[in-house]
Motif scaffolding. Sequence first.
Motif, PDB file in Angstrom:
ATOM      1  N   SER A 147      21.882 -16.756  19.756  1.00 37.56           N
ATOM      2  CA  SER A 147      22.147 -15.425  21.686  1.00 37.56           C
ATOM      3  C   SER A 147      23.036 -16.421  22.788  1.00 37.56           C
ATOM      4  N   SER A 148      21.986 -17.342  22.852  1.00 42.13           N
ATOM      5  CA  SER A 148      22.643 -18.205  23.653  1.00 42.13           C
ATOM      6  C   SER A 148      23.556 -19.134  23.327  1.00 42.13           C
ATOM      7  N   VAL A 149      23.534 -19.747  21.336  1.00 42.55           N
ATOM      8  CA  VAL A 149      24.840 -19.952  21.294  1.00 42.55           C
ATOM      9  C   VAL A 149      26.255 -19.542  21.029  1.00 42.55           C
ATOM     10  N   THR A 150      25.922 -18.140  21.173  1.00 46.36           N
ATOM     11  CA  THR A 150      27.168 -17.365  20.759  1.00 46.36           C
ATOM     12  C   THR A 150      28.209 -17.369  22.475  1.00 46.36           C
ATOM     13  N   ARG A 151      26.632 -17.183  23.367  1.00 43.61           N
ATOM     14  CA  ARG A 151      27.757 -17.192  24.626  1.00 43.61           C
ATOM     15  C   ARG A 151      28.196 -18.769  25.451  1.00 43.61           C
ATOM     16  N   PRO A 198      32.128 -32.152  12.988  1.00 47.62           N
ATOM     17  CA  PRO A 198      32.578 -31.129  13.025  1.00 47.62           C
ATOM     18  C   PRO A 198      32.958 -30.038  12.010  1.00 47.62           C
ATOM     19  N   GLY A 199      32.531 -28.722  12.082  1.00 51.60           N
ATOM     20  CA  GLY A 199      32.374 -28.352  10.944  1.00 51.60           C
ATOM     21  C   GLY A 199      30.944 -27.526  11.689  1.00 51.60           C
ATOM     22  N   ILE A 200      30.250 -27.691  12.332  1.00 49.28           N
ATOM     23  CA  ILE A 200      28.859 -27.660  12.718  1.00 49.28           C
ATOM     24  C   ILE A 200      28.508 -25.870  12.384  1.00 49.28           C
ATOM     25  N   THR A 201      27.314 -25.246  11.737  1.00 50.79           N
ATOM     26  CA  THR A 201      28.325 -23.423  11.711  1.00 50.79           C
ATOM     27  C   THR A 201      27.220 -23.114  13.056  1.00 50.79           C
ATOM     28  N   GLN A 202      27.450 -22.211  13.924  1.00 47.65           N
ATOM     29  CA  GLN A 202      26.590 -21.621  14.304  1.00 47.65           C
ATOM     30  C   GLN A 202      24.813 -22.133  14.960  1.00 47.65           C
ATOM     31  N   HIS A 219      17.492 -26.798  20.107  1.00 52.00           N
ATOM     32  CA  HIS A 219      16.359 -25.772  20.179  1.00 52.00           C
ATOM     33  C   HIS A 219      16.893 -23.548  21.026  1.00 52.00           C
ATOM     34  N   VAL A 220      17.295 -24.058  20.956  1.00 56.27           N
ATOM     35  CA  VAL A 220      18.185 -22.762  21.562  1.00 56.27           C
ATOM     36  C   VAL A 220      18.221 -21.309  20.607  1.00 56.27           C
ATOM     37  N   ASN A 221      18.147 -20.236  21.080  1.00 53.37           N
ATOM     38  CA  ASN A 221      18.354 -19.053  20.239  1.00 53.37           C
ATOM     39  C   ASN A 221      20.090 -19.048  20.735  1.00 53.37           C
TER      40      ASN A 221
END
Length: 140
Positions: A60-64, A44-48, A56-58
Amino acid sequence: MPRPLMRSISTIARCATLFRDENLACLGLNGYQAPYVPVICAEPGITQEQLAQRLHVNRSSVTRQLTLLEEGGFILRQRSEKDRRAMHVYPTQRMREALPEVLGTFARWRDALTEGLTQEELCTLETLLDRLAGRAEEIR
């Protein structure tokens, strides 16, 4: 002529995503979101940014995916007080409740995929895949 290695790996990965789609739809999760669940629940609290590196994703994929998870009530995001550019991710109760089913889906996929392999074959496969994954991280 043998199949190209990456074609086989890609096929397995795409089929795994479809399997997760089918098995987790009842929870409101899709196959791409499932790998986020155990990581966010464990940290919990991990950053994007950390999520992008861990999965191992970019970015923008994390944000989406995080946007969809937030809209679904699975996470809360909070801007870091130390670094205003960083966004921390926290699981909600809904995500914590989904975790056992997500982990069970991962286990069912692994069991179905490796059905028919001997214990020795499975051990060899896991060892070789770990070596390839380590090598891929080095190259990246």
